[in-house]
Design an enzyme around this catalytic site. Sequence first.
Site, PDB file in Angstrom:
ATOM      1  N   ILE A 245       0.888  -1.163   0.000  1.00  0.00           N
ATOM      2  CA  ILE A 245       0.000   0.000   0.000  1.00  0.00           C
ATOM      3  C   ILE A 245       0.924   1.209   0.000  1.00  0.00           C
ATOM      4  CG2 ILE A 245      -1.780   1.293   1.225  1.00  0.00           C
ATOM      5  CD1 ILE A 245      -2.804  -1.276   2.390  1.00  0.00           C
ATOM      6  N   PRO A 246       1.074   1.887  -1.137  1.00  0.00           N
ATOM      7  CA  PRO A 246       2.195   2.814  -1.325  1.00  0.00           C
ATOM      8  C   PRO A 246       1.964   4.219  -0.748  1.00  0.00           C
ATOM      9  CG  PRO A 246       0.931   2.684  -3.343  1.00  0.00           C
ATOM     10  CD  PRO A 246       0.275   1.728  -2.382  1.00  0.00           C
ATOM     11  N   CYS A 247       1.891   4.294   0.571  1.00  0.00           N
ATOM     12  CA  CYS A 247       1.733   5.604   1.197  1.00  0.00           C
ATOM     13  C   CYS A 247       2.975   6.471   0.984  1.00  0.00           C
ATOM     14  CB  CYS A 247       1.413   5.459   2.676  1.00  0.00           C
ATOM     15  SG  CYS A 247       2.611   4.512   3.631  1.00  0.00           S
ATOM     16  N   HIS A 248       4.099   5.854   0.617  1.00  0.00           N
ATOM     17  CA  HIS A 248       5.316   6.627   0.359  1.00  0.00           C
ATOM     18  C   HIS A 248       5.187   7.490  -0.892  1.00  0.00           C
ATOM     19  CE1 HIS A 248       5.757   2.811  -1.850  1.00  0.00           C
ATOM     20  NE2 HIS A 248       6.467   3.503  -2.742  1.00  0.00           N
ATOM     21  N   ARG A 249       4.181   7.230  -1.741  1.00  0.00           N
ATOM     22  CA  ARG A 249       3.990   8.013  -2.960  1.00  0.00           C
ATOM     23  C   ARG A 249       3.153   9.266  -2.731  1.00  0.00           C
ATOM     24  NH1 ARG A 249       2.505   2.600  -6.433  1.00  0.00           N
ATOM     25  NH2 ARG A 249       4.536   1.596  -6.168  1.00  0.00           N
TER      26      ARG A 249
END
Length: 282
Positions: A245-249
Amino acid sequence: MNQQAHYNFNRIAEAIEYLTQNFRKQPSLDDVAEKIHVSPFHFQRMFSEWAGVSPKKFLQFLTIDHAKTILKEKGTTLFDAAFETGLSGTGRLHDLFINIEGMTPGEYKNGGENLSINFSFAESPFGNILVASTPKGICYMAFTNDEQQAIFELQQRFPNATYKQITDLIQQNALYIFSHDWSKLDQVKLHLKGTAFQLKVWEALLKIPMGALTTYKTIASGIDNPNALRAVGTAIGQNPVAFIIPCHRVIQSAGTFGNYHWGSHRKTAMIGWEAARTNHAL
């Protein structure tokens, strides 16, 4: 993570910290190598093997101007972009590949009673990672520098669950996300503990293509709740599954990367690493 890989990642993380703090000065290869106490030749080779691009190219991905460009390209069509086919190779993951199943009210409220959770540790390009699964899917994934602390934090989420340290097929499939060839990646199933609002935000994060960036405001608008910026930010910060789940994006509107639950320098490394694997690296 083996000793050499751990050493290399720590050196790379140190280099990224230096580049992040000094990108406006455009430091040379010699400058960065000297800072982390390795030869320029060794640093160039080590960094290129890790990132897939040279330190100079990676530096371009750290600039605010680059981040703003990506936001401009992808921000206005974020949710349509999840279904585009413009990125190189098979290096793209979106909600077609990931299915989120929320835990039942009973599983949510009783701390995972009667829930069987397998967990294991694995290597990733960004350091050691703990991955945990139920029979229904991945329930937790977190980067860690301390295995005992990671286990403690997992158990705090599900205090009444039964735990077994073992690697299962669900975990192995999910970990393919760190490989360069995602053609081996079957549909990833996530079994998550979260409110309806949190699940909605996490589903929105899955629609951000690899190599793209977006803002908290865009996420809030995408879930038809444009005034819920603070709530959206909180839900993003509570994401229980790192990287998949790419919360880093999600970055700040000004183009700065901002904080990250597992470390701001790790977030910077992830953004640059992904950029190197898309058309933005060309």
